[in-house]
Design a protein around this motif. Sequence first.
Motif, PDB file in Angstrom:
ATOM      1  N   TYR A   1     -10.471   3.155 -10.113  1.00  0.00           N
ATOM      2  CA  TYR A   1      -9.229   2.486 -10.509  1.00  0.00           C
ATOM      3  C   TYR A   1      -8.835   3.053 -11.853  1.00  0.00           C
ATOM      4  O   TYR A   1      -9.518   2.838 -12.842  1.00  0.00           O
ATOM      5  CB  TYR A   1      -9.436   0.984 -10.704  1.00  0.00           C
TER       6      TYR A   1
ATOM      7  N   LEU B   1       0.816  -1.204   0.000  1.00  0.00           N
ATOM      8  CA  LEU B   1       0.000   0.000   0.000  1.00  0.00           C
ATOM      9  C   LEU B   1       0.850   1.256   0.000  1.00  0.00           C
ATOM     10  O   LEU B   1       0.416   2.322  -0.382  1.00  0.00           O
ATOM     11  CB  LEU B   1      -0.912  -0.005   1.233  1.00  0.00           C
ATOM     12  N   LEU B   2       2.104   1.115   0.437  1.00  0.00           N
ATOM     13  CA  LEU B   2       2.971   2.289   0.508  1.00  0.00           C
ATOM     14  C   LEU B   2       3.516   2.662  -0.860  1.00  0.00           C
ATOM     15  O   LEU B   2       4.059   3.734  -1.051  1.00  0.00           O
ATOM     16  CB  LEU B   2       4.139   2.024   1.468  1.00  0.00           C
ATOM     17  N   LEU B   3       3.397   1.740  -1.821  1.00  0.00           N
ATOM     18  CA  LEU B   3       3.911   2.029  -3.157  1.00  0.00           C
ATOM     19  C   LEU B   3       2.831   2.743  -3.962  1.00  0.00           C
ATOM     20  O   LEU B   3       1.649   2.473  -3.798  1.00  0.00           O
ATOM     21  CB  LEU B   3       4.286   0.724  -3.868  1.00  0.00           C
ATOM     22  N   SER B   4       3.257   3.623  -4.841  1.00  0.00           N
ATOM     23  CA  SER B   4       2.263   4.292  -5.678  1.00  0.00           C
ATOM     24  C   SER B   4       1.758   3.315  -6.734  1.00  0.00           C
ATOM     25  O   SER B   4       2.468   2.402  -7.137  1.00  0.00           O
ATOM     26  CB  SER B   4       2.871   5.521  -6.341  1.00  0.00           C
ATOM     27  N   SER B   5       0.515   3.537  -7.165  1.00  0.00           N
ATOM     28  CA  SER B   5      -0.087   2.635  -8.139  1.00  0.00           C
ATOM     29  C   SER B   5       0.746   2.571  -9.418  1.00  0.00           C
ATOM     30  O   SER B   5       0.912   1.521 -10.025  1.00  0.00           O
ATOM     31  CB  SER B   5      -1.485   3.111  -8.498  1.00  0.00           C
ATOM     32  N   ALA B   6       1.267   3.716  -9.819  1.00  0.00           N
ATOM     33  CA  ALA B   6       2.054   3.752 -11.045  1.00  0.00           C
ATOM     34  C   ALA B   6       3.295   2.874 -10.900  1.00  0.00           C
ATOM     35  O   ALA B   6       3.645   2.107 -11.801  1.00  0.00           O
ATOM     36  CB  ALA B   6       2.444   5.183 -11.371  1.00  0.00           C
ATOM     37  N   ALA B   7       3.938   2.965  -9.720  1.00  0.00           N
ATOM     38  CA  ALA B   7       5.142   2.159  -9.499  1.00  0.00           C
ATOM     39  C   ALA B   7       4.790   0.676  -9.499  1.00  0.00           C
ATOM     40  O   ALA B   7       5.512  -0.150 -10.076  1.00  0.00           O
ATOM     41  CB  ALA B   7       5.791   2.561  -8.174  1.00  0.00           C
ATOM     42  N   VAL B   8       3.670   0.336  -8.855  1.00  0.00           N
ATOM     43  CA  VAL B   8       3.227  -1.060  -8.819  1.00  0.00           C
ATOM     44  C   VAL B   8       3.001  -1.561 -10.250  1.00  0.00           C
ATOM     45  O   VAL B   8       3.453  -2.646 -10.636  1.00  0.00           O
ATOM     46  CB  VAL B   8       1.931  -1.195  -7.993  1.00  0.00           C
TER      47      VAL B   8
ATOM     48  N   GLN C   1      -2.494  -4.765  -4.283  1.00  0.00           N
ATOM     49  CA  GLN C   1      -2.224  -3.450  -3.727  1.00  0.00           C
ATOM     50  C   GLN C   1      -3.157  -3.083  -2.580  1.00  0.00           C
ATOM     51  O   GLN C   1      -2.743  -2.440  -1.632  1.00  0.00           O
ATOM     52  CB  GLN C   1      -2.312  -2.384  -4.823  1.00  0.00           C
TER      53      GLN C   1
ATOM     54  N   ASP D   1      -5.174   4.863 -12.483  1.00  0.00           N
ATOM     55  CA  ASP D   1      -3.732   4.954 -12.687  1.00  0.00           C
ATOM     56  C   ASP D   1      -3.105   3.593 -12.966  1.00  0.00           C
ATOM     57  O   ASP D   1      -2.325   3.419 -13.899  1.00  0.00           O
ATOM     58  CB  ASP D   1      -3.057   5.630 -11.497  1.00  0.00           C
ATOM     59  N   LEU D   2      -3.515   2.609 -12.127  1.00  0.00           N
ATOM     60  CA  LEU D   2      -2.923   1.287 -12.246  1.00  0.00           C
ATOM     61  C   LEU D   2      -3.201   0.658 -13.612  1.00  0.00           C
ATOM     62  O   LEU D   2      -2.297   0.170 -14.297  1.00  0.00           O
ATOM     63  CB  LEU D   2      -3.529   0.424 -11.132  1.00  0.00           C
TER      64      LEU D   2
END
Lengths: 442, 311
Positions: free
Chosen positions: B241, B128-135, B180, B243-244
């Motif tokens: 939902y 959850l600490l990671l941004s959706s884009a990074a995931v 996520q 960005d992801l």
Amino acid sequence: MKQSQTSRRSFLALAALTPFAVAATSACGTSGPGASSGGGGASMWYLSGEPNQTTMQKAADAFSSANPNDKITVTYFQNDAYKTKIKTAIGAGQAPTIIYGWGGGGLKTYAEASQVEDLTSWFDANPDLKKKFFPASFGAATINGKIYALPNQYVAPIVLFYNKELFAKAGVQPPKTWDDIMSLVKTFNGMGVAPFSLGGQSRWTSMMWLEYLLDRIGGPDVFKAIFEGKPNAWMDPAVIETGTKIQELVSADGFIKGFSSITADSNADQALLFTGKAAMMLHGSWTYGGMKKNGQNFVQDGKLGFVSFPTVAGGKGDPKNGVGNPASYMSISSKATDKEKETAKKFFKDGILTDTVIDAYINSGSVPIVNGIEDKLNSSADKDFLNFVYDMAKNAPTFQQSWDQALSPTAAEALLNNIDQLFLKSITPQQFAENMNGTLGK
Amino acid sequence: MSNAVSTAPRAAARRSESRDAGQRKAALAWLTLPALFFFVVFAVIPLAGVLILSFTSWDGIGAIGAAGMDNWFSVFADPVLYNALGLTFLIMIVSWLVQTPISLLLGVFTAGSQRYRAALAVLYFLPLLLSSAAVAIAFKALLDPNFGLATGLGLPFLAQDWLGVPHLALGLVIFVIAWQFVPFHTLIYQGGVRQIPKSLYEAAQIDGAGTVKQFFHITLPQLKYTIITSSTLMVVGSLTYFDLIFVLTGGGPGNSTRILALDMYLRGFRANLMGPASVIAVILVIIGLALALFLQRLGGKDKQGSQLEGL
């Protein structure tokens, strides 16, 4: 006493809110890149990625140090992200002074909304500058007879690249006809090598196949009719045959496994070619520089081959016809201040295609759109490729601008979406033509 | 502390209690002003703007022209809308079905008091600490059929064209969303479980109920409102939902992951059709409101009351 406490609290609350309110209202028009560079300089947005980013930064730095009062500030964006960002910024009145683009349909939208400066009279006042560039490069910069952009950078036709090492191993020759392509697909699949690399998720990459196939099958007039919005232009039989050929190639496993999840922005498609996982790749000539830089010594050792797109039996198109980007373009935002516009024009004239920049483009394997560079091309280490591109740009009977740039943004988005589905075989060539026909004139 | 403060002032306070209550309410009303201000500026005004835009034709750059009902008719005649609606609800329902049991069980598990569970809870929480884009970028790289995990580890069964085949891409999107957001809902459930009075379990143990019985007869009913809260967040959140999926698939291949929020973006900012995009935005708002209201109803009107009544 209680009363006074309440009112003091509410006063404090209001006081605390005031800056937010001011910030909220002022955010509507005064901040942003358009205005923040007001100190005599000009702002510019440009694409990230090497080697062009370094070249542009050097050009901007050189100009800024020669003109300390007219600095050029460049911000860089990734290709696909930029295309959205610039549209939004222009719509919101937050565009940079210098708008980088591809001319054609996108520029037409800006010009018709009076968002970019008409440069016709400026070019008339600077005839030497106009004579400096390939005449063909002005086509996509001209809307209704007026020039709205400065052509710059280099000509970038779409080229069929191949891996010479793999071709030698298979004992085959590069394709000259569509039938050659289909038989090479069998050969390379048999060897366990993907015939064609493709970054299909970017979609414009798949479009390059249609551009050439339609030209080879139906000749340049088919797309010309589409571009002009003639009724039923997409229903031409050549469009349907193009779609059928594409789906045959997909069905024969012509493209690398997983092509629809590969993006061109990550350059994975180029990597597939130079690592020998794919034998061929249809891509813009700009990828030459990238492969030279990232492909270890793949290009330097002469393992990269390149040919024109093959002919199709019974097709009308001249095999010398090219498609791709005739140049890149830069426009000036009409929302910029007069001072910023002056700076931008000065940069256009003295700062962009300087000798240093021309040399940098040639060194990175590109052909700048400047007349009289034959000697420079011939003395380059990449002279084979550069002359190939130069001849193509100079001798092509027609040089078709990339469709997604030539068409309006609305039609281009519909096109890319339908191409994606065509490659997935979720629509038939007939449906493709019908869907696109509905976008004519939009 | 409690003794010193509570005796003398309490008597004085009781006398002026009724007068106080009115004033306190007035003071509290002031406190809602900042929230109200931001709500009007950032929610009500843009919403009205979108509604107006949905009756105009605008390419996002030039002049805005009136279009009447044209956008509404064209959007509702477009099969892409129904595809997007179907996908949105499919992702919403499947995500809920996947995430709720996992986060409920994990929440119950991590609500225990042993030290290693605290460490596990931190680990679970990391995604959850990671941004959706990074995931999305990370998963995209890992799942690349040519350069990804499959080649790196030599696991041929992983070498699928995960993001290039419509049903695989859809499944993967649901998986990554769960990956996520399960930690967040686990955290909510963990909090919920810790609120349940220990006395309930002690009583059940005396009556001879086992762990499974305790779970179904105490934990689950006591978590009713937690489940509704978590579900509301999940369901309404699934409408946004964006960005992801945008980074992972861009709505592709074809239109197979083009959910409503993405459809709105692609119409508006890629195809320069702000009018039809605004229509989609209005539809999204209506669906979001309807779902939130429905879930509130599901919770019952006694929601504000104590769960511990009768104890």
